[in-house]
Design a protein around this motif. Structure first.
Motif, PDB file in Angstrom:
ATOM      1  N   LYS A  49       9.154  -9.570  10.607  1.00  0.00           N
ATOM      2  CA  LYS A  49      10.332 -10.435  10.698  1.00  0.00           C
ATOM      3  C   LYS A  49      11.064 -10.401   9.359  1.00  0.00           C
ATOM      4  N   ASN A  50      12.188 -11.105   9.305  1.00  0.00           N
ATOM      5  CA  ASN A  50      13.043 -11.103   8.108  1.00  0.00           C
ATOM      6  C   ASN A  50      13.457  -9.686   7.727  1.00  0.00           C
ATOM      7  N   GLN A  51      14.058  -9.028   8.703  1.00  0.00           N
ATOM      8  CA  GLN A  51      14.445  -7.636   8.487  1.00  0.00           C
ATOM      9  C   GLN A  51      15.473  -7.498   7.363  1.00  0.00           C
ATOM     10  N   LYS A  52      15.231  -6.510   6.495  1.00  0.00           N
ATOM     11  CA  LYS A  52      16.135  -6.221   5.379  1.00  0.00           C
ATOM     12  C   LYS A  52      16.771  -4.846   5.611  1.00  0.00           C
ATOM     13  N   PRO A  53      17.878  -4.572   4.919  1.00  0.00           N
ATOM     14  CA  PRO A  53      18.456  -3.221   5.051  1.00  0.00           C
ATOM     15  C   PRO A  53      17.600  -2.190   4.320  1.00  0.00           C
ATOM     16  N   LEU A  54      17.742  -0.937   4.726  1.00  0.00           N
ATOM     17  CA  LEU A  54      17.025   0.142   4.032  1.00  0.00           C
ATOM     18  C   LEU A  54      17.473   0.187   2.576  1.00  0.00           C
ATOM     19  N   PRO A  55      16.561   0.438   1.639  1.00  0.00           N
ATOM     20  CA  PRO A  55      17.006   0.571   0.243  1.00  0.00           C
ATOM     21  C   PRO A  55      17.870   1.827   0.100  1.00  0.00           C
ATOM     22  N   PRO A  56      18.757   1.850  -0.897  1.00  0.00           N
ATOM     23  CA  PRO A  56      19.636   3.020  -1.038  1.00  0.00           C
ATOM     24  C   PRO A  56      18.868   4.313  -1.304  1.00  0.00           C
ATOM     25  N   LYS A  57      17.724   4.191  -1.973  1.00  0.00           N
ATOM     26  CA  LYS A  57      16.966   5.404  -2.312  1.00  0.00           C
ATOM     27  C   LYS A  57      15.492   5.161  -2.016  1.00  0.00           C
ATOM     28  N   TYR A  58      14.877   6.082  -1.306  1.00  0.00           N
ATOM     29  CA  TYR A  58      13.454   5.926  -1.033  1.00  0.00           C
ATOM     30  C   TYR A  58      12.817   7.280  -0.718  1.00  0.00           C
ATOM     31  N   LEU A  59      11.496   7.299  -0.798  1.00  0.00           N
ATOM     32  CA  LEU A  59      10.725   8.504  -0.477  1.00  0.00           C
ATOM     33  C   LEU A  59      10.058   8.305   0.875  1.00  0.00           C
ATOM     34  N   GLU A  60      10.295   9.239   1.801  1.00  0.00           N
ATOM     35  CA  GLU A  60       9.640   9.184   3.111  1.00  0.00           C
ATOM     36  C   GLU A  60       8.432  10.124   3.079  1.00  0.00           C
ATOM     37  N   VAL A  61       7.237   9.589   3.303  1.00  0.00           N
ATOM     38  CA  VAL A  61       6.020  10.414   3.273  1.00  0.00           C
ATOM     39  C   VAL A  61       5.731  10.921   4.681  1.00  0.00           C
ATOM     40  N   ILE A  62       5.659  12.247   4.827  1.00  0.00           N
ATOM     41  CA  ILE A  62       5.380  12.821   6.167  1.00  0.00           C
ATOM     42  C   ILE A  62       3.994  13.458   6.248  1.00  0.00           C
ATOM     43  N   GLN A  63       3.354  13.679   5.107  1.00  0.00           N
ATOM     44  CA  GLN A  63       2.015  14.282   5.140  1.00  0.00           C
ATOM     45  C   GLN A  63       1.199  13.780   3.955  1.00  0.00           C
ATOM     46  N   MET A  64      -0.058  13.410   4.230  1.00  0.00           N
ATOM     47  CA  MET A  64      -0.964  12.990   3.154  1.00  0.00           C
ATOM     48  C   MET A  64      -2.201  13.888   3.216  1.00  0.00           C
ATOM     49  N   ASP A  65      -2.640  14.347   2.063  1.00  0.00           N
ATOM     50  CA  ASP A  65      -3.831  15.210   2.015  1.00  0.00           C
ATOM     51  C   ASP A  65      -4.940  14.520   1.241  1.00  0.00           C
ATOM     52  N   GLY A  66      -6.119  14.466   1.836  1.00  0.00           N
ATOM     53  CA  GLY A  66      -7.302  13.970   1.112  1.00  0.00           C
ATOM     54  C   GLY A  66      -7.414  12.467   1.049  1.00  0.00           C
ATOM     55  N   LEU A  67      -6.858  11.768   2.040  1.00  0.00           N
ATOM     56  CA  LEU A  67      -6.889  10.302   1.991  1.00  0.00           C
ATOM     57  C   LEU A  67      -8.322   9.772   1.970  1.00  0.00           C
ATOM     58  N   TYR A  68      -9.152  10.293   2.871  1.00  0.00           N
ATOM     59  CA  TYR A  68     -10.485   9.701   3.006  1.00  0.00           C
ATOM     60  C   TYR A  68     -11.349   9.932   1.765  1.00  0.00           C
ATOM     61  N   SER A  69     -11.167  11.087   1.107  1.00  0.00           N
ATOM     62  CA  SER A  69     -11.987  11.326  -0.082  1.00  0.00           C
ATOM     63  C   SER A  69     -11.480  10.530  -1.271  1.00  0.00           C
ATOM     64  N   GLY A  70     -10.201  10.163  -1.251  1.00  0.00           N
ATOM     65  CA  GLY A  70      -9.649   9.457  -2.411  1.00  0.00           C
ATOM     66  C   GLY A  70      -9.487   7.970  -2.194  1.00  0.00           C
ATOM     67  N   ALA A  71     -10.103   7.430  -1.154  1.00  0.00           N
ATOM     68  CA  ALA A  71      -9.904   6.009  -0.841  1.00  0.00           C
ATOM     69  C   ALA A  71     -11.157   5.201  -1.128  1.00  0.00           C
ATOM     70  N   ASN A  72     -10.952   3.981  -1.577  1.00  0.00           N
ATOM     71  CA  ASN A  72     -12.058   3.050  -1.772  1.00  0.00           C
ATOM     72  C   ASN A  72     -11.885   1.925  -0.754  1.00  0.00           C
ATOM     73  N   SER A  73     -12.724   1.964   0.278  1.00  0.00           N
ATOM     74  CA  SER A  73     -12.525   1.051   1.407  1.00  0.00           C
ATOM     75  C   SER A  73     -12.763  -0.399   1.023  1.00  0.00           C
ATOM     76  N   ILE A  74     -13.406  -0.638  -0.095  1.00  0.00           N
ATOM     77  CA  ILE A  74     -13.682  -2.010  -0.504  1.00  0.00           C
ATOM     78  C   ILE A  74     -12.527  -2.595  -1.316  1.00  0.00           C
ATOM     79  N   THR A  75     -11.943  -1.761  -2.180  1.00  0.00           N
ATOM     80  CA  THR A  75     -10.884  -2.304  -3.034  1.00  0.00           C
ATOM     81  C   THR A  75      -9.496  -2.075  -2.449  1.00  0.00           C
ATOM     82  N   GLY A  76      -9.369  -1.136  -1.525  1.00  0.00           N
ATOM     83  CA  GLY A  76      -8.055  -0.816  -0.959  1.00  0.00           C
ATOM     84  C   GLY A  76      -7.325   0.253  -1.742  1.00  0.00           C
ATOM     85  N   ALA A  77      -7.941   0.733  -2.837  1.00  0.00           N
ATOM     86  CA  ALA A  77      -7.277   1.740  -3.676  1.00  0.00           C
ATOM     87  C   ALA A  77      -7.370   3.116  -3.030  1.00  0.00           C
TER      88      ALA A  77
END
Lengths: 460, 437
Positions: free
Chosen positions: B344-372
């Protein structure tokens, strides 16, 4: 115990050849598994099971046809063979059944088994749990024990019959630390081909201290700074860099499709001259060792890169057919549910002349990756990534502040040419490798190495 | 098989134990092409029976893929032995409800000839090559179909039967130009052959691969980031322990003591909706045979409920939410079905942003306890509604726990992931660390 009647294997192969296949292979597997998890200092999830099935492969020219079933019923096995055979669309020349000759091969030494009952194991794990909980910040310890005995039989239309019994054992350690809102964790997962004696041989005190140090180091550590910098990757699981950045690119599974950046580089310099890399399936007791591969060929020690020059690809039967490179006993698969593919076994960078201090001392500003996490690679572009579990900044040739959440990315050819120093503190570490033929036990290893420049992901 | 399961259940009861059985049967056809010919063709039929027994308050499980009488008898015996090895847990019980539940995915269609399927599988490779001369190979391409059936029976007489049929296609494009290489793959799932979107898969993989070929790195810094729905789904999946009551019991859930507290932005609500009609498939019941229903996990930023099975519910003094998850060879856990992130509380798109379409190695680089987490990414840089650059060779580092608190809703429509199991309003995450030049 024979898993499949010889006559039935003969009939499957006869059927496949009669339908036009140039090569037919029957892979039979029975794997008995057991496991236990100690969590919250209690035994949970004690479980066991039997994996059983038969894989049938027909090869015609460069086409591979594969089917599998759990059934040993003659009708079902011949039905699958016929289903595959109809894809070939021509009649074969086979007129008589193949007679099998059992392959003899040197047996890779395994670590002796020792019968212990569930109660003994439980007490053993409880003792580890107790040792790991000495620090008040330890909020959880999880120990996952797995043991399996994989029995395989391979028959093929060249008259080969091979069989092997492979014992695997592994103990995963996970320690979680908590201090207010700060949390961190550390893992360690030694494994071996062998039995309970391997678990008894582990230095639990040393493992516990290392895990505690690692988890404490990252508990309050600031995020790793980002940017390109020299990185020292320490021994053992640090070998994942070679595994991901180069090893997968040397498997004919990628090479045969020209989907590896190294597919046309045989005999060429693809790495720094300081680097020699080996894939050896014959190391006694090691997690990635096996006496024969899953195509029935005895394994070997394969020199992949010698002084930076590409010497050998890891090659299975389809790789040989499609590329002409010789087989290296590297045809591997997770289970009968997968056709074999060329895969790594125990893969490592050979030790060099430098001490860790010497290497660290050569860097004015950089990162020391003491313990690596996992990673992945796209062999077609060579792009890899992997995480660092325990890392420190290097300043003026000395290890300084611990940092967390570092990731290394780059491409295989680029990073291989930038390994400029190789250390002398060689060690190996067990891991699991996932790829086209499933998840298999592999070992990675190396001494510490210096990569002159690599992109480190972290806090901007 | 139903008779065999009844017999096994009688064996369990004869041993003065309770239990449940899960049987699954999967039939797969898969083919892929290389060099204009079918290079791999795979047919399979696999079955597995899982046994879980409860005796003297202890639980043991076993499984077998060998379904002869002796193997099944041994599986029951081993499950009982495993129960003896486990510590007693009065909270893990077999659900006391009988009756039969059916969830049969009926997708009527005319049978397609194997020749047509083969031609289409070959087309997945040839179409990519035909569209761009820089395509060197199509390293990943495949057509597959999977008929899956699962049966459940417990000692209270509860029976469930689930079946589904899934077709899937994958295509990739590996492009090479002046020594640079780029690869991207796309996939599509359908319940009927005629619903497969072949053109979309080929065009999407080629479109992104072409752009990635000319990708550039970015200066290291902080960026506004929008994740594609597939990437956002991957992120939420990686940290799904946040929702898990099992992770609370295991002391690895950072929201362990946050029930009814504000955990994420008040603009966001998260639901699990097993019966969501837009999803690829709905789920009528969970792995304990408990009927599924929608669950509000986070409401206006406050943690409303964890997902529970009967064990976690009993241990944490609540009721199961129907999120039990267990395969024949695994122990009782919890899992979501279809996650909806509403805003809710929809805002307009920011003028400049990065759209991520592919992530590599998420599971090996993630800490499921801290969220990092820290990943290699590819994507697009947008400025004033225009795509101004394709980005590659950079890493993104963040902490999902923090990110979900520093986020803006920039759309009101729930957009689906490619596999239709995740739906979210578009979200912009602020000040995300990107490492590049």
């Amino acid at each position: 115990m024979q898993l499949l009647e010889t006559k039935l294997a003969q009939d499957i192969i006869f059927q496949g050849l009669a339908m036009g296949a140039s090569f037919v292979e029957v892979f039979v597997e029975r794997t008995e598994t057991e496991g236990m998890v100690l969590r919250n200092s209690r035994a949970e999830d004690a479980q066991s099971g039997v994996i059983f099935g038969i894989g049938i492969r027909l090869i015609c020219d460069e086409q591979s046809l594969y089917g599998y079933t759990n059934s040993t019923e003659r009708e079902e096995l011949l039905r699958i063979t016929k289903l595959l055979g109809t894809r070939i669309g021509k009649l074969g020349l086979s007129s008589k059944p193949v007679n099998f000759e059992k392959v003899s091969y040197p047996k890779i030494p395994t670590i002796a088994d020792q019968e212990v009952d569930a109660k003994y194991k439980l007490n053993f794990f409880k003792n580890i749990d107790q040792q790991f909980r000495t620090d008040p910040k330890v909020s959880q310890v999880i120990l996952s024990f797995t043991k399996k005995k994989q029995m395989i039989e391979v028959y093929n239309s060249l008259g080969m019959y091979a069989t092997e019994e492979r014992p695997y054992i592994r103990l995963m350690h996970r320690m979680v630390l908590k201090d207010g809102s700060f949390q961190s964790e550390a893992h360690h997962g030694p494994g071996s081909i062998g039995g309970w004696s391997f678990i008894e041989s582990l230095d639990i005190r040393e493992i516990g201290e290392a895990l505690l140090k690692q988890a404490k180091t990252t508990l309050y550590a600031p995020p790793c700074p980002a940017g390109k910098m020299p990185v020292v990757i320490d021994n053992g699981f640090g070998g994942v860099i070679f595994h991901e950045a180069c090893g997968h690119l040397l498997e004919t599974t990628s090479v045969e499709k020209k989907a590896s950046v190294f597919w046309d580089k045989m005999g060429e310099k693809i790495a720094h001259s300081a680097l020699t890399a080996i894939d050896d399936g014959t190391l006694a007791g090691e997690w990635g060792s096996l006496s024969i591969d899953d195509e029935g060929m005895p394994t070997e020690k394969t020199t992949l890169i010698q002084d930076g020059i590409l010497k050998t690809f890891l090659c299975d039967r389809m790789g040989e057919i499609k590329t002409g490179h010789r087989r290296t006993g590297s045809g591997r698969r997770q289970s009968y549910k997968f056709a074999p593919a060329s895969r790594m076994r125990n893969t490592f960078i050979e030790k060099g002349p430098h001490s860790l201090n010497e290497i660290i001392g050569s860097i004015p500003h950089g990162l020391y990756a003491k313990k690596m996490g996992g990673g992945s690679v796209d062999p077609s572009t060579g792009e890899f990534n992997f995480s660092v579990q325990e890392a420190y900044l290097i300043k003026d040739g000395k290890i300084t502040t611990p940092v967390k959440s570092a990731t290394l990315i780059g491409t295989g050819p680029e990073v291989m040419s930038k390994i400029s120093m190789v250390g002398n503190n060689f060690s190996l570490m067990a891991g699991m490798c996932g790829s086209v033929s499933g998840s298999i036990p592999t070992t990675v290893g190396q001494p510490c190495i210096k990569v002159d420049e690599i992109l480190v992901g972290g806090e901007a | 098989m139903k008779t065999l399961m009844e017999n096994v259940m009688n064996q369990i009861k004869d041993l003065n134990a309770e239990g449940d059985l899960i049987f699954s049967d999967s039939k797969v056809l898969k083919m892929s092409a290389q060099g204009g010919a079918i290079s791999e063709y795979k047919v399979s039929s696999a079955q597995i029976l899982g046994v879980r027994v409860v005796k003297n308050d202890s639980v043991g499980i076993s499984f077998t893929e060998a379904l002869d009488r002796d193997s099944v008898r041994i599986a029951v015996k081993q499950a009982l032995q495993n129960a003896e090895a486990n510590a007693p847990n009065v909270h893990e019980k077999i659900i006391k409800s009988g009756g039969e539940l059916l969830d049969q995915g009926l997708y009527p269609e005319e049978e397609t000839d194997i020749k047509v399927k083969t031609e289409k599988a070959l087309w997945l490779e040839s179409a990519v090559k035909a569209l761009d001369s820089r395509v060197t190979v199509v390293p990943h391409n495949s057509y597959s179909e999977n008929i899956y059936q699962s049966l459940y029976l417990n000692s209270s007489g509860r029976k469930t039967e689930f079946s589904t049929k899934t077709y899937s296609i994958v295509s990739s494009a590996l492009l090479e130009d002046r020594g640079r290489k780029a690869n991207y793959h796309d996939y599509h799932l359908a319940h009927r052959f005629q619903d497969l979107n072949w053109k979309k898969v080929v065009e999407t993989s080629l479109y992104h691969a072409k752009n990635i070929l000319s990708s550039k790195t970015l200066p290291t810094g902080k960026y506004q980031v929008i994740f594609s729905q597939d990437c956002l789904q991957e992120l939420m999946d990686c940290f799904s322990d946040f929702f898990s009551a099992k992770a609370v019991l295991d002391k690895v859930n950072p929201w362990e003591n946050k029930l009814h507290e504000q955990v994420i932005s008040a603009d966001l609500s998260i639901e699990d909706h097993p019966l969501y009609v837009e999803a690829f498939r709905t789920k009528m019941f969970d792995s304990e045979g408990v009927a599924s229903k929608a669950l509000s996990i986070v409401l206006d930023g406050k943690l409303n409920s964890f997902i529970h099975n009967s064990l976690t519910a009993s241990q944490l003094n609540t009721v199961t939410t129907g999120h039990a998850s267990r395969g024949p060879a695994s122990s009782l856990d919890v899992a979501t079905s279809t996650i909806l992130i509403k805003g809710k509380n929809q805002k307009p798109l920011p003028p400049k942003y990065l759209e991520v379409i592919q992530m590599d190695g998420l599971y090996s680089g993630a800490n499921s306890i801290t969220g990092a987490f820290s990943v290699g990414i590819k994507g697009y840089l947008w400025e004033h509604g225009e795509k101004i650059a394709t980005v590659g060779g950079v890493t993104l580092s963040g902490n999902l726990l923090k990110m979900l608190n520093d986020v803006e809703v920039v759309g009101e429509i729930l957009e689906p992931s490619n596999d239709l199991t995740f739906f979210s309003v578009p979200l912009v995450f602020h000040d995300i660390s990107i490492a590049g030049e």
